[in-house]
Design a protein around this motif. Structure first.
Motif, short mmCIF file in Angstrom:
data_model
loop_
_atom_site.label_atom_id
_atom_site.label_comp_id
_atom_site.label_asym_id
_atom_site.label_seq_id
_atom_site.Cartn_x
_atom_site.Cartn_y
_atom_site.Cartn_z
N TYR A 57 -15.54 71.21 75.92
CA TYR A 57 -14.88 70.02 76.46
C TYR A 57 -15.84 68.84 76.55
O TYR A 57 -15.54 67.73 76.07
CB TYR A 57 -14.28 70.31 77.83
N SER A 209 -10.95 69.66 67.72
CA SER A 209 -9.78 69.17 68.46
C SER A 209 -9.25 67.85 67.93
O SER A 209 -8.13 67.46 68.25
CB SER A 209 -10.13 69.01 69.95
N TYR A 341 -3.64 65.10 69.64
CA TYR A 341 -2.65 66.07 70.09
C TYR A 341 -3.22 67.48 70.28
O TYR A 341 -2.81 68.20 71.19
CB TYR A 341 -1.45 66.09 69.13
N LEU A 342 -4.17 67.88 69.42
CA LEU A 342 -4.76 69.21 69.60
C LEU A 342 -5.56 69.28 70.90
O LEU A 342 -5.53 70.29 71.61
CB LEU A 342 -5.65 69.56 68.41
N PHE A 344 -4.91 67.58 73.52
CA PHE A 344 -3.94 67.61 74.62
C PHE A 344 -3.65 69.05 75.04
O PHE A 344 -3.57 69.36 76.23
CB PHE A 344 -2.63 66.94 74.20
N PHE A 345 -3.48 69.94 74.04
CA PHE A 345 -3.17 71.34 74.34
C PHE A 345 -4.38 72.07 74.92
O PHE A 345 -4.23 72.97 75.75
CB PHE A 345 -2.70 72.06 73.08
N ARG A 346 -5.58 71.70 74.48
CA ARG A 346 -6.78 72.42 74.92
C ARG A 346 -7.29 71.93 76.27
O ARG A 346 -7.74 72.73 77.10
CB ARG A 346 -7.89 72.26 73.89
N GLY A 348 -5.78 69.04 78.18
CA GLY A 348 -4.87 68.21 78.98
C GLY A 348 -4.84 66.78 78.46
O GLY A 348 -5.81 66.31 77.87
N ILE A 349 -3.74 66.09 78.70
CA ILE A 349 -3.55 64.75 78.13
C ILE A 349 -4.56 63.76 78.68
O ILE A 349 -5.28 63.08 77.95
CB ILE A 349 -2.11 64.26 78.38
N SER A 352 -8.19 64.23 77.66
CA SER A 352 -8.48 64.14 76.23
C SER A 352 -8.67 62.71 75.74
O SER A 352 -9.24 62.50 74.67
CB SER A 352 -7.34 64.79 75.43
#
Length: 392
Positions: A57, A209, A341-342, A344-346, A348-349, A352
């Motif tokens: 992250y 990501s 968008y990837l 976002f899934f990993r 959070g919006i 990211s």
């Protein structure tokens, strides 16, 4: 902060235009250059101590921010108060804070030398190996202007002229980059410092990501290949040539005798390199590409993506290929800025979305030693192996 006295707006803007003419390949070369920079022990220590890129992250946030900073320099005019100007000032301030923090922790500093070596990451591979990326100038002085662009950026970030690897002309800059490759990056990547594998891998996995075509194993192999690390060959000609070099070193001795990789590299120009057991290379391992240990150990997906990358760069040498892949990069850049968008899934919006003028987050993730990554990887389930290939 001010323009250097030798600044030329015309050449600077022509360098910007040259980047957009080759943005797909030049950006790819910068990513691989960044991997190479991790192999410099003094730079790696400062990165680890900052605690801003030791997890997927934080690495995602830090290096996406780095990419967006870099792109902003090409997108915007270099005028006081512009986004480009503010970005350069922000980067300069962060370097100053990192320098103070490193000195307080007693692990070194953000030195002029390390800033120059980092500059190589942005420009070195593209200057030394343009054919590997199918980079083509549109005008005779495009390379001169591109070098001038990075010379200006280096100066404004705080690099003194005597340490700036971008010189007054392209040929001198190329000579400096070749020396740095031979004396720093080739030996560094041959015997990487502790925690290199972790920091390089979390960076590449974080960047997945925003670019799902990133394959960590493939890019690590390709970086060493570009850096002329002994044994990391890819074409049949490179394999045959390297086998001849091994045969010359053996001088008729048994093929069971290994040749130390360091006999093919120059004496390192910085401290902390080659303080590890020798890496032995055997003549019989280079009978075919598939028997080369470093290549044989790659997952199938990595071998596949190395092949696809070679095809893409060949396609990029055509007019249609360059147009298509540049437009593809511009679309990807739009997603990186406003809709990753990837990620976002990993993550959070909210977490990211990256603002380049906001300091990157920190965490306390401890980097793993290289030995953890040198173990044989577990076999992937069939569906994950299939997805890793289809992500192109």
């Amino acid at each position: 902060m001010d323009y250097p006295e030798w600044y030329s707006e015309k050449k600077y803007n022509q360098g910007r235009r040259f980047y957009w003419d080759n943005c797909f390949s030049l950006t790819s070369s910068m990513l691989l250059g960044l991997v190479a920079v991790f192999a410099v022990p003094s730079i790696l220590r400062v990165l680890i101590s900052s605690r801003r890129s030791s997890s997927q992250y934080t690495a995602y946030r830090r290096y996406l921010s780095t990419l967006l900073h870099t792109v902003s320099w090409f997108e915007n005019d270099l005028k006081p108060g512009s986004i480009s100007w503010r970005s350069i000032y922000t980067v300069r301030c962060r370097h100053a804070r990192a320098d103070v923090a490193a000195k307080m922790k007693g692990i070194g500093s953000v030195s002029q030398r390390d800033m120059a070596l980092t500059q190589f990451g942005f420009i070195g591979f593209s200057i030394l190996k343009p054919d590997k990326f199918s980079i083509r100038p549109m005008q005779s002085d495009d390379w001169e202007s591109y070098v001038h662009f990075w010379r200006v950026i280096g100066s404004m970030i705080g690099l003194q002229d005597r340490y700036n690897i971008c010189r007054k002309n392209y040929q001198e800059t190329r000579q400096v980059c070749q020396l740095l490759l031979e004396r720093v990056f080739t030996p560094s990547l041959d015997h990487v410092p502790e925690y290199f594998e972790h920091m390089a891998r979390v960076m590449l996995e974080g960047m997945w990501s925003v670019n799902p075509t990133v394959n960590t194993s493939a890019l690590l192999y390709w970086t060493r290949h570009l850096a002329d690390v002994p044994g990391y060959v890819y074409t049949e000609k490179e394999r045959a040539d390297f086998q001849d070099k091994l045969r010359e070193q053996l001088k008729g001795k048994s093929e069971d005798i290994g040749v130390d990789s360091t006999v093919f590299t120059s004496r390192p120009a910085i401290e902390g390199i080659n303080e590890r057991p020798p890496r032995l290379l055997y003549l019989r391992d280079y009978d075919t590409i598939e028997t080369i240990p470093e290549y044989k150990n790659l997952p199938f997906a990595a071998k596949y993506k190395l092949a696809v990358s070679s095809i893409l760069y060949a396609f990029y040498s055509t007019y249609i290929g360059k147009l298509y892949l540049n437009l593809n990069f511009l679309f990807s850049l739009l997603l990186m800025k406003y809709f990753p968008y990837l990620a976002f899934f990993r993550f959070g919006i909210k977490a990211s979305l990256v603002n380049i003028f906001v300091e990157d987050p920190v965490d306390n993730t401890e980097p793993k030693p290289n030995a953890e990554y040198n173990k044989p990887p577990p076999e992937l389930p069939w569906y994950r192996a299939t997805l890793s290939v289809l992500s192109w």
